[in-house]
Design an enzyme around this catalytic site. Structure first.
Site, short mmCIF file in Angstrom:
data_model
loop_
_atom_site.label_atom_id
_atom_site.label_comp_id
_atom_site.label_asym_id
_atom_site.label_seq_id
_atom_site.Cartn_x
_atom_site.Cartn_y
_atom_site.Cartn_z
N TYR A 106 0.97 -1.31 0.03
CA TYR A 106 0.10 0.03 0.09
C TYR A 106 0.98 1.28 -0.06
O TYR A 106 2.19 1.15 0.33
CB TYR A 106 -0.94 -0.22 1.31
CG TYR A 106 -0.20 0.11 2.45
CD1 TYR A 106 0.00 1.31 3.30
CD2 TYR A 106 0.19 -1.03 3.41
CE1 TYR A 106 0.51 1.79 4.38
CE2 TYR A 106 0.76 -0.68 4.52
CZ TYR A 106 0.87 0.41 5.02
OH TYR A 106 1.67 0.51 6.22
N CYS A 107 0.40 2.29 -0.51
CA CYS A 107 0.83 3.64 -0.46
C CYS A 107 -0.07 4.48 -0.51
O CYS A 107 -1.22 4.40 -0.14
CB CYS A 107 1.97 3.95 -1.69
SG CYS A 107 1.00 3.81 -3.15
N THR A 108 0.20 6.01 -0.65
CA THR A 108 -0.71 7.25 -0.31
C THR A 108 -1.87 6.95 -1.38
O THR A 108 -3.17 7.01 -0.85
CB THR A 108 -0.19 8.34 -0.61
OG1 THR A 108 1.04 8.46 0.34
CG2 THR A 108 -1.00 9.54 -0.35
N ILE A 116 -4.17 4.42 0.62
CA ILE A 116 -4.82 4.75 1.82
C ILE A 116 -5.98 5.70 1.84
O ILE A 116 -6.93 5.57 2.38
CB ILE A 116 -3.73 5.25 2.72
CG1 ILE A 116 -2.58 4.52 2.80
CG2 ILE A 116 -4.39 5.89 4.18
CD1 ILE A 116 -1.33 5.12 3.39
#
Length: 615
Positions: A221-223, A252
């Site tokens: 996951y990342c932004t 996210i």
């Protein structure tokens, strides 16, 4: 300042006058990146949008801010283009930018559209080919991602059935300053935080920790999702044992929209716009002050590590007593902060500026510290290397910046040096002059120099005068493509003789050279050797390629605020130069005073504020 409770999932109706932020990316083949960038430039300016757009042969990455009605029009326009079919346009309400300094650092006071070689640079080594984006990990919606976390021991969802069969690993693809304030916390699941300074460090971390990933089902996951695309492809390129890689689609941001109570995400989501961070209904604080360890997660003060310039968390109380910091990564490498008491910080006194001229360099051992009557020492002023413009010299530039030196006398000393390329004396012939011989001035002026010169230009200081080839051309700098290698070596040798500098300041061609110099240092050494750079009426010199990776240097860019205010260097050229620097530590000061470095308020106050952050 964080935006906890400020972000809302866009419902598609109403709110046209409210402020919003739009994030989206699209990996797709772009036949003509320059044409698409030109469209973005015109279209976004027409809608009064600000932010960043990067267009490459492999797609588009955009972070835009503006009124919701304008952002909705932009989405409608881009959705009509087949290139953006299936694009996830992440649009959210938020408050208007209230802190101009933060908005400026995040690039949310103007529009920056650039053509790049690739959307995100996974590896800083130019000889390493990026992984094929078609090999990226499988997308999981926010609901699917949550379900896997909820059912680590097994799930009934077909999309993630393979995750049942192997041990689960949750991998964060973000930088350490992001993970400090928020991350997923999943009971009975192994969560990995690489603790990297920048995205291009992730491949090395993956290589070093490959055995922790081999044979596992990896949830990344990342932004907003874009960093997982390339990183998951890199993991899968390792072959057998690395096939089961999944990524949170929409990042996210989409997860918190789906699970406003935070779900398995703790803390706040760091974002690269004026909001700084976005939280959930939990309102829990995951971060801690670097100095005292108290709970704290507010980056609005923009405190940075004195060594690597990465953002650090420092509470207001500790900010009052300490001015320089060493991040946790630098501390692991044995670097310590330079502690400065509040009492010393207010005891700044006047010192001397220096002038260095070719061929000899003198007086560079003048002390920067003066003892106080109580036996203590004042705070060391910043030492700044100053590069003059085309057809100037150190002495004339020192004279032109005397008012600036006086305004900065408490915090900086300016050191001047001539460029290495000495130019011939040039005059403009008088129209209709009856003589068949030139009639220049009867006196010999001071010698003039340049950092960059045009091919086949006349550089013979032995002759007295020569007539100019053409009338003055404000775009002559576009033909000055030679001489960089000599100037680079010359500056390296000069710095070696004069000692180290905190920062570099360039004016006009000097600003172009300063940017080239920092870029070359980054290519050779990994990062520029200065702590900061100041680029006044600068432009991107047509020498080499700045590349996709930004120059990792806190920078201040000062230039005229529109066509006509600077008749020699266009506003757009100076703004373009600013776009080549790391945007979260890039400040822009636009003024209405022409081809000069302004010394009146409010411009000088902005310059002082920038420099004071390095004291």
């Amino acid at each position: 300042m964080d935006a906890t409770g400020q972000q809302e999932q866009h419902a598609g109706t109403g709110g046209g006058d409210r402020y919003g932020v739009l994030l989206y990316y699209k990996y797709a083949e772009v036949p003509d990146a320059a044409a698409l960038a030109a469209f973005y430039e015109a279209h976004c300016r027409g809608l009064a949008l600000v932010g960043r757009v990067r267009v490459g042969p492999d797609g588009v990455n955009a972070t835009l801010g503006g009124r919701m009605a304008a952002l909705e029009k932009h989405i409608t326009e881009m959705s009509s283009n087949a290139l953006f079919e299936g694009t996830d346009f992440k649009l959210a309400y938020c408050d208007d930018p209230v802190d101009e300094r933060v908005a400026r650092e995040c690039g949310f006071t103007s529009l920056s559209v650039r053509v790049v070689k690739e959307l995100v640079t996974l590896c800083s080594n130019p000889t390493s080919a990026p992984p094929e984006i078609s090999s990226a990990g499988r997308h999981l919606s926010a609901a699917e991602f949550h379900s896997v976390l909820q059912n680590v021991a097994g799930t009934s969802l077909d999309a993630v059935a393979s995750a049942e069969k192997k041990e689960l690993v949750v991998l964060d693809a973000r930088n350490v300053y992001e993970t400090r304030i928020g991350k997923f916390n999943v009971p009975n699941a192994k969560t990995l935080d690489p603790e990297i300074r920048q995205y291009s460090d992730l491949p090395s971390w993956i290589d070093e920790h490959a055995e922790q990933l081999r044979g596992k089902s990896i949830l990344m996951y990342c932004t907003g999702g874009i960093r997982c695309e390339m990183a998951s492809a890199y993991i899968r390129s390792k072959g057998e044992g690395f096939e089961n890689v999944f990524q949170l689609y929409g990042g996210i941001q989409r997860y918190l929209e789906q699970f406003p109570d935070g779900g398995y995400f703790e803390g706040k989501n760091f974002v690269f716009d004026h909001r700084i961070s976005v939280g959930s209904l939990k309102e829990n604080i995951l971060g801690a002050c670097l100095i005292c360890g108290s709970s704290f997660d507010d980056y609005s003060s923009r405190c940075r590590c004195s060594h690597c310039r990465m953002l650090v968390l420092v509470c207001p109380t500790c900010q009052d007593s300490t001015k320089e910091f060493a991040c946790e990564l630098c501390q692991k490498n044995g670097k310590e902060p330079c502690q400065i008491s509040a009492r010393q910080d207010c005891k700044l006194q006047i010192g001397l500026s220096e002038s260095f001229e070719k061929p000899s360099i003198s007086n560079h051992n003048v002390a920067n510290k003066v003892p106080w009557s109580d036996g203590s020492e004042q705070l060391k002023r910043l030492r700044i290397l100053c590069l003059h413009g085309f057809r100037q010299n150190a002495s004339s530039f020192k004279g032109r910046t005397s008012a600036l030196a006086k305004k900065l006398k408490h915090i900086a000393e300016l050191v001047f040096v001539d460029a290495p390329h000495e130019l011939s004396f040039v005059y403009q012939p008088i129209q209709g002059h009856c003589s068949d011989k030139p009639s220049p001035l009867s006196v010999t002026p001071n010698r003039k120099f340049a950092w960059l010169i045009a091919p086949n230009s006349h550089c013979n200081p032995e002759q007295d005068w020569r007539a100019a080839d053409v009338p003055f051309d404000p775009l002559q700098y576009q033909q000055q493509t030679e001489g960089f290698e000599e100037s680079y070596t010359y500056l390296e040798n000069a710095i070696s003789r004069m000692g180290s500098f905190d920062g570099i300041l360039g004016f006009s061609q000097g600003a172009a050279m300063a940017a080239l110099f920092c870029r070359q240092q980054q290519k050779i050494c990994g990062s520029p050797k200065f702590r900061f750079g100041m680029f006044c009426s600068g432009y991107p010199a047509p020498v080499g390629d700045f590349g996709n990776e930004p120059i990792k240097l806190p920078s201040l860019h000062c230039f005229g605020n529109g066509d006509g205010h600077d008749r020699q260097i266009a506003n757009r050229a100076s703004a373009e130069l600013a776009g080549f620097f790391e945007q979260d530590c890039c400040s822009v000061v636009e003024h209405d005073m022409g081809h000069i470095i302004p010394t009146r308020s409010p411009y000088i106050d902005r310059i002082k504020d920038f420099l004071s952050s390095f004291l």
